[in-house]
Design an enzyme around this catalytic site. Structure first.
Site, PDB file in Angstrom:
ATOM      1  N   THR A 167       0.820  -1.214   0.000  1.00 46.17           N
ATOM      2  CA  THR A 167       0.000   0.000   0.000  1.00 46.17           C
ATOM      3  C   THR A 167       0.858   1.271   0.000  1.00 46.17           C
ATOM      4  O   THR A 167       0.455   2.284  -0.563  1.00 46.17           O
ATOM      5  CB  THR A 167      -0.926   0.016   1.221  1.00 46.17           C
ATOM      6  N   ASP A 227      -1.781  -8.050   6.878  1.00 43.02           N
ATOM      7  CA  ASP A 227      -0.827  -7.967   5.765  1.00 43.02           C
ATOM      8  C   ASP A 227      -0.105  -9.298   5.569  1.00 43.02           C
ATOM      9  O   ASP A 227       0.085  -9.749   4.444  1.00 43.02           O
ATOM     10  CB  ASP A 227       0.200  -6.853   6.024  1.00 43.02           C
TER      11      ASP A 227
END
Length: 545
Positions: free
Chosen positions: A73, A373
């Site tokens: 990200t 994640d």
């Protein structure tokens, strides 16, 4: 474009320092006064209050990346910001944005071809390699200091819920079938993956129903075990006292029939998403059956996946195959001030719960973000088991290849194409900056090695490709293969696609306009057209922002 490029660059600069193992943390103050400390790019941008529409579109990039692959990200924002930054020089020279976009799309196609060429397959059954890969991908996070803990949890959870679809395909749904339960207290090392489901519920009648059952037979319902009430328009007129007794008798018989339909399958545990009347509790507890009511739909689905049960809508439709027998233990425990039910030790669970323990809620929230994640990385590798070198080595390879290829491109698109090649170096350059080393000297050394090794592999002494990148901890140039620093192929490919395609979209915006209707006083009738509006009374003012 020049007008709003300042805003886009500002968004990229906010999270530029959160890239890499030596990244800085951001302290966020939300509207409610709460504080969040994190270096997760998506979590930071999600809290930003941005008014400019172009800057909002940049923030959406991070959200898109997180939903698609769950990682990268920060990289996608840094890369998109750099692509827009190098395009400014061509806008100044009156290059048409369409020309720049064509060059960028060509660069994206060539970059993906390079990625495919350098990708290395991995055996997903080799746990040591998988652990190392997941650990490297989350090593830049706050929980990297806890070693293999997060990587172990993520790998155990994703392999538990993975479903083989045949022909080498594998489906891993981490949103539906993996639940993270955060319980403050204890040590972070006490966190574990439960081979089953945990939820915040207690049995309906604690004194009469068992709280521990070994190898339970479980029935899951999506209907209430209560007497069906009439609609609002239904009226019952009771003339005699005996009529009330008849109604109560009908209700008792109805509930008894429901319970008997369930009890003939000899369950040990009945769980329903709806209500459970006191009379039904009496019949169930009398038969030695434990019951839990008003469970969430998502939790009920996880239990069904874990123990092999089927959720039934009507008790009279129950079959023996609907009873879940895969669970090894049902137990209710009190943790802190609350009761939690555990359905664990399942034989072949396709759903699981990750139990996180820690000192405080803030710590657990950050651990959960890092765990998400890590699970996304593990899922990406299980779905597409390919690796590319990390530490900026992939971007350097792509940059060096595109620079060489730009000499064969004819026409005006050559220069934006070469600028796109240079923009890929933003990732290793940012890693070097965050390590505090001499950026110019480091990047010069890396570019030289990339040119010699990747473009002219015969220069390498061993005749093998050494993936030269930046050691995120020391800032020195190193061989990524020796350090075992890898990225998932899916993450890197999605990063390139999202960043370049978004940059092209923003480059093609030549102005931002807003249609504003003339305001009227409350209660006033339709206004008469002014001199400027006569002849086109429906005209709206178009005002550049």
């Amino acid at each position: 474009m020049l007008y709003f490029s300042i805003f886009l660059q500002a968004v990229a600069d906010i999270i530029r320092t959160t890239l890499g193992p030596r990244s800085m943390l951001k302290m966020l103050l939300d509207a409610a006064g709460g504080i969040v400390v994190t270096n997760d790019g998506n979590a930071i941008l999600r809290e930003l209050d941005v008014a400019h529409p172009a800057a909002k579109s940049m923030i959406e990039l991070s959200r898109t990346q997180d939903e698609e692959v769950g990682d990268g990200t920060t990289s996608v924002i840094v890369l998109a910001g750099e692509m827009l930054h190098v395009a400014e020089a061509f806008i100044d020279k009156s290059y048409h944005p369409t020309v720049i976009c064509r060059a960028y799309i060509k660069a994206l196609e060539d970059a993906l071809a390079v990625l495919e060429k350098i990708a290395m397959p991995i055996d997903v059954n080799d746990r040591a390699k998988m652990l190392g890969l997941v650990k490297n991908c989350v090593g830049t996070k706050f929980t990297g200091q806890f070693g293999d803990l997060i990587a172990d949890l993520a790998l155990d959870a994703t392999t538990t819920v993975g479903v083989d679809l045949g022909q080498g395909l594998r489906e891993v749904d981490i949103k539906k079938y993996i639940k993270v339960e955060k319980l403050p207290g204890g040590q972070l090392e006490d966190s574990k993956v439960l081979k089953g489901v945990m939820f915040n519920k207690d049995v309906v009648v604690p004194g009469k129903m068992r709280r521990k059952i070994i190898n339970p037979r479980i029935i899951l319902l999506d209907c209430p075990l209560e007497y069906k009430k009439g609609e609002n328009q239904t009226n019952a007129e009771l003339v005699r006292e005996e009529d009330w007794g008849v109604l109560l008798k009908m209700e008792e018989e109805y509930i008894e029939s429901l319970c008997m339909q369930i009890l003939k399958f000899k369950p040990d545990l009945v769980i329903t998403e709806k209500g459970l009347s006191d009379l039904a509790c009496h019949y169930l507890s009398k038969a030695g059956v434990s019951a839990i009511r008003r469970l969430r739909k998502t939790d009920n689905n996880r239990i069904a996946k874990a123990c092999g049960a089927v959720i039934v809508n009507r008790p009279d439709e129950l079959q023996e195959s609907d009873v879940g027998t895969g669970a090894g233990l049902f137990e209710v425990k009190k943790i802190g001030d609350e009761f939690f039910a555990f359905i664990i030790d399942c034989a072949d669970p396709k759903a699981c719960t990750v139990l996180l323990r820690g000192a405080s809620k803030d710590l657990l929230n950050e651990v959960e973000r890092n765990l998400q994640d890590a699970m996304s990385v593990a899922r990406n590798i299980l779905k597409n088991p390919k690796l590319v070198p990390g530490g900026g080595a992939t971007e350097l390879t792509v940059s060096a290849t595109l620079k060489q290829k730009s000499s064969s491109i004819e026409g005006i698109e050559k220069w934006p194409y070469e600028a796109a090649a240079v923009a890929f170096e933003a990732i290793p350059r940012t890693l070097a900056q965050n390590c505090g080393v001499n950026v110019i000297r480091t990047m010069t050394a890396l570019q030289g090695k990339a040119r010699d090794i990747f473009i002219y592999p015969s220069f390498h002494a061993n005749g093998e490709n050494s993936w030269v990148g930046i050691d995120g901890n020391t800032g020195e140039t190193a061989d990524m293969k020796e350090l075992q620093i890898w990225d998932a192929y899916n993450v890197k490919a999605q990063t390139f696609k999202t960043a370049i395609e978004a940059a092209c979209m923003l480059l093609r915006i030549d102005d931002i306009v807003s249609g504003i209707k003339k305001k009227q006083a409350p209660g006033a009738g339709p206004s008469k057209p002014t001199i400027e509006q006569e002849g086109d009374a429906d005209n709206e003012q178009i005002i550049p922002e």
